[in-house]
Design a protein around this motif. Structure first.
Motif, PDB file in Angstrom:
ATOM      1  N   GLN A 259       0.834  -1.205   0.000  1.00  0.00           N
ATOM      2  CA  GLN A 259       0.000   0.000   0.000  1.00  0.00           C
ATOM      3  C   GLN A 259       0.866   1.251   0.000  1.00  0.00           C
ATOM      4  OE1 GLN A 259      -3.479  -0.026  -0.328  1.00  0.00           O
ATOM      5  NE2 GLN A 259      -2.861  -2.127  -0.799  1.00  0.00           N
ATOM      6  N   ILE A 345      -7.345  -5.171   4.344  1.00  0.00           N
ATOM      7  CA  ILE A 345      -7.083  -4.611   3.012  1.00  0.00           C
ATOM      8  C   ILE A 345      -7.792  -5.424   1.936  1.00  0.00           C
ATOM      9  CG2 ILE A 345      -5.284  -4.150   1.283  1.00  0.00           C
ATOM     10  CD1 ILE A 345      -5.193  -2.183   3.500  1.00  0.00           C
ATOM     11  N   ASP A 552      -5.626   1.902   0.781  1.00  0.00           N
ATOM     12  CA  ASP A 552      -5.555   2.734   1.979  1.00  0.00           C
ATOM     13  C   ASP A 552      -5.741   4.201   1.645  1.00  0.00           C
ATOM     14  OD1 ASP A 552      -5.365   1.005   4.032  1.00  0.00           O
ATOM     15  OD2 ASP A 552      -3.241   1.284   4.430  1.00  0.00           O
TER      16      ASP A 552
END
Length: 582
Positions: A259, A345, A552
């Motif tokens: 991320q 996630i 994110d």
């Protein structure tokens, strides 16, 4: 004026690491190119320095001193033939395994071969003069510093390795007259630990990660040893599709570590990272560096992949893990944290464009059990590393040489070993065509299935975050090598492989893929090998990658928008948004 430490960083590194490794005795011969080193040793005050005008004699003096004391001795001289006179004594040291470190001063290496006075070529030494010969860089930046630290540690550790013997360092000079450094920095010391050495303490309060690069098949004993180690050290094992470990502490972490807004240092960074296995193609998880890294390998080499190496354990992994396994289990807090981070996630993956990543998201968990899958580098391996495979599926990739040239041959070679097992391959078009001749090999069996992601170019070079992205579409011509091999012809691969007896499937949309892929992952052995060609677009490939590494970031922006709406009101926020678009 009093001379202090030389301001040359590579000299400081050498002096610092000699001290940290406990080497104190030096025999110095006169000269200019090594004067910064000798002056720094003298200023430090903790070295026992002797002078010898004759370098040949100096080397033999070191032989006697090392043999009598049982400790390493440094000899240092200037350039030209002074260094040549070390050879007889170093030959003696080589065959008697005496720990002598020869530090030969030098002018800049670029001067070699240009008829410049006192410059000779010492880049190659006779086999029986030194176990290891290295040339130190002039330190100008952090990369040079890292290189210098590693080389000095390697040379010092070689003095006692495998029974001991001499080592050699070329030490260049910039002829600086600056000696203003009063305090010697603590540069990074690296220790090599053998099975009969004193082992460093692994603090039970520290968070421990085990990073597994490409790895051979794990035995049950080795897996159990690692599991036991993790269970008593609050440890987690970071893996990708080349790691081969399938124990209970495995975490496939690329999706979380990759991320773009994820701060590894604050979140999942371990205090100590145990590094095992070989080269890894999981670039995302390489960000999990660890405050310090312990490398475990039978080869005992200094592999500083993460830049924070402090110990190298020259032993089997099983021996290492058994040594550090405690009697009391921990509560696996670190493992649960990493598992939850990945799961959190994963559950927010957005709708992805038709791409290699989307294909992986659909099909990764559908690969038949007890089969084998190989991935092409780089895009295919990365795309599939975001998703887990079934527990019984083994996987591999040619990350050793990390080239595109042999992916098909490797999987077909593997498939010859067990004709009763299915062998899959996911590969891009450039790599596919590079190795296409093997498809005509008469030994190819019906257990081979190839997923060809054909976007008509090296799509890696068109990703939004690649260096070549700055060139836009113009990168296609030479960097991404677009337009070759039929330029995404719908007939070329089909005609070729069907004439060779393969079953051919294709898809150019999500709907077409969903209709075709069940046949590709059918666990029943079919009568022919198979090629499934999936046509994608480089822009969609790039967009898919951008979406999956910014999950994110997307959440953060959504939260910021909601906060802004609360502060200024829905109507005002809408007006501001329209104004910003103008």
């Amino acid at each position: 004026m009093e001379k202090r430490y030389s301001d040359e960083k590579h000299v400081q590194i050498l002096v610092s690491l000699l001290k940290q490794h406990g080497i104190r005795r030096v025999i110095a011969s006169p000269g200019t190119t090594n004067s910064g080193f000798v002056t720094s040793l003298k200023y430090d005050g903790s070295f026992e320095i002797y002078s010898s005008v004759d370098e040949r004699s100096a080397a033999y003096l070191a032989c006697g001193l090392a043999a009598e004391s049982g400790e390493p001795v440094v000899i240092t001289c200037t350039g030209a033939t002074a260094s040549r006179n070390y050879m007889p004594g170093l030959t003696e040291a080589y065959y008697r395994k005496l720990p002598i470190l020869a530090v030969t001063g030098a002018q800049h290496y670029s001067k070699i071969g240009h008829h410049i006075a006192q410059v000779i070529d010492r880049t190659v030494v006779p086999n029986d003069v030194a176990k290891l010969s290295l040339s130190l860089p002039v330190v100008k930046d952090d990369t040079d510093r890292w290189d210098c630290e590693i080389k000095v540690n390697r040379a010092i550790l070689e003095l006692k390795r495998n029974g001991g013997g001499p080592a050699h360092l070329n030490l260049p000079t910039t002829y600086t007259r600056e000696y203003t450094t009063t305090t010697l920095p603590d540069y990074r010391k690296i220790d090599r630990v053998l099975i009969d050495s004193t082992f460093p303490v692994l603090d039970p309060g520290k968070r421990v990660g085990v990073f597994v690069g490409a790895h051979a098949t794990w035995s049950e004993e080795a897996t159990n040893a690692l599991d036991a180690f993790c269970s008593t050290n609050n440890a987690v094992v970071f893996c990708d599709h080349t790691s081969a470990y399938r124990g209970r502490y495995r975490v496939q972490y690329a999706l979380a570590a990759g991320q773009s807004s994820y701060n590894i240092a604050k979140a999942s960074k371990p205090d100590v990272l145990i590094h095992i296995g070989e080269i890894s193609g999981d670039y995302a998880s390489l960000s999990i560096r660890g405050t310090e890294v312990w490398r475990v390998s039978r080869d005992g080499e200094l592999r500083d992949t993460f830049g924070t190496l402090t110990h190298v354990f020259e032993m089997s992994e099983t021996a290492f893990f058994e040594k550090y396994t405690r009697s009391k289990r921990t509560d696996d807090v670190y493992l649960h944290f990493c598992q939850e981070r990945y799961r959190e996630i994963y559950e927010r993956i957005p709708e992805l464009p038709f791409s290699n990543i989307w294909v992986a998201s659909v099909m990764a968990d559908k690969i038949p059990g007890n089969s084998v899958i190989h991935f092409g580098i780089l895009n295919s391996l990365r795309s599939w590393n975001y998703f887990e495979l079934p527990q019984s599926v083994s996987s591999a990739s040619n990350v050793g040489g990390f080239g595109i040239d042999g992916g098909l041959s490797s999987v077909i070679g593997a498939s010859l070993y067990n004709p009763a097992k299915l062998y899959f391959c996911v590969i891009g078009d450039l790599a596919f065509f590079y190795d296409i001749n093997v498809l005509g090999n008469r030994h190819v069996g019906k257990n081979v299935r190839i997923l060809l992601i054909n976007n008509g170019k090296g799509t890696e070079f068109r990703h939004f975050n690649h260096y070549a992205a700055q060139f836009g579409a113009s990168a296609d011509e030479y960097i991404a090598a677009a337009g070759h091999f039929g330029n995404k012809s719908k007939d070329l691969v089909k005609s070729f492989v069907t004439n060779l007896g393969y079953t051919y499937l294709s898809a150019a949309t999500k709907d077409e893929f969903m209709l075709a892929y069940p046949q590709f992952v059918d666990p029943q052995m079919l009568e022919t090998p198979m090629v499934f060609e999936v046509f994608t677009d480089s822009e969609e490939e790039s967009k898919a990658l951008e979406l999956i590494v910014e999950i994110d970031e997307g959440e953060r922006l959504d939260k910021a928008k909601q906060f802004a709406k609360k502060i200024v009101g829905e109507k005002t926020f809408g007006i501001m948004k329209k104004m910003l678009k103008k």
